[in-house]
Design a protein around this motif. Structure first.
Motif, PDB file in Angstrom:
ATOM      1  N   GLU A 139       2.394 -36.430 -12.822  1.00 57.71           N
ATOM      2  CA  GLU A 139       1.960 -37.348 -13.874  1.00 57.71           C
ATOM      3  C   GLU A 139       2.782 -38.639 -13.837  1.00 57.71           C
ATOM      4  N   PHE A 140       4.085 -38.513 -13.631  1.00 56.28           N
ATOM      5  CA  PHE A 140       4.957 -39.675 -13.572  1.00 56.28           C
ATOM      6  C   PHE A 140       4.621 -40.532 -12.353  1.00 56.28           C
ATOM      7  N   SER A 185       1.340 -42.272 -12.936  1.00 56.02           N
ATOM      8  CA  SER A 185       1.538 -43.345 -13.900  1.00 56.02           C
ATOM      9  C   SER A 185       2.230 -44.547 -13.252  1.00 56.02           C
ATOM     10  N   LYS A 186       3.195 -44.279 -12.398  1.00 48.19           N
ATOM     11  CA  LYS A 186       3.913 -45.342 -11.693  1.00 48.19           C
ATOM     12  C   LYS A 186       2.986 -46.073 -10.741  1.00 48.19           C
ATOM     13  N   ASP A 201       0.726 -48.321 -12.707  1.00 47.78           N
ATOM     14  CA  ASP A 201       1.476 -49.503 -13.164  1.00 47.78           C
ATOM     15  C   ASP A 201       1.694 -50.480 -12.019  1.00 47.78           C
TER      16      ASP A 201
END
Length: 145
Positions: free
Chosen positions: A134-135, A138-139, A142
């Protein structure tokens, strides 16, 4: 307000090792700086963390009821008790912590243990999130913006 600053100095050849540690006095002492006569009541009040007025009132009442004993004990305490060490706390919170540590060490350690466990749980959650898909996803999203 009692204590010594933590310091450690190693000397050269043949010089002594000098060490002093910041801690609140755990022994009964007299406090002439905050006392009226010899500082015995101020030292007792500081040791038990109660008001100096209460200790002075109890001393006066004790003198009335036990006349020769209390004045003799007071003078003996004034002669034999050591002076209070100089205060060296960095902040009022530091002083409060060390006073609480002296009066109720078990509760203070329990409180610290609880706080560190909570911090450890938050750190574990952060590590889990930082290593999750998930991280990374998300990165990457972004980075596309």
């Amino acid at each position: 307000m009692m204590g010594h600053r933590f310091c450690r100095a190693w000397g050269r050849r043949r010089e002594r090792h000098v060490e002093c540690d910041r801690r609140i006095s755990t022994r009964l002492h007299r406090d002439p700086a905050n006392g009226v006569f010899l500082g015995v009541c101020a030292g007792i009040a500081d040791y038990f963390d109660i008001s100096v007025s209460v200790v002075r009132a109890l001393t006066i009442i004790g003198t009335v009821f036990f006349f020769p004993g209390v004045p003799i004990a007071y003078i003996a305490a004034g002669v034999f008790l050591k002076r209070a060490p100089e205060p060296s706390f960095e902040s009022p919170e530091d002083e409060t912590f060390w006073r609480k540590m002296r009066t109720e060490p078990t509760g203070t350690f329990s409180s610290l243990r609880h706080r560190y466990r909570a911090l450890e749980q938050r750190l574990r959650a952060l590590e889990t999130y930082a290593t999750s898909r998930e991280f990374r996803l998300s990165k990457e999203i972004d980075d596309l913006k």
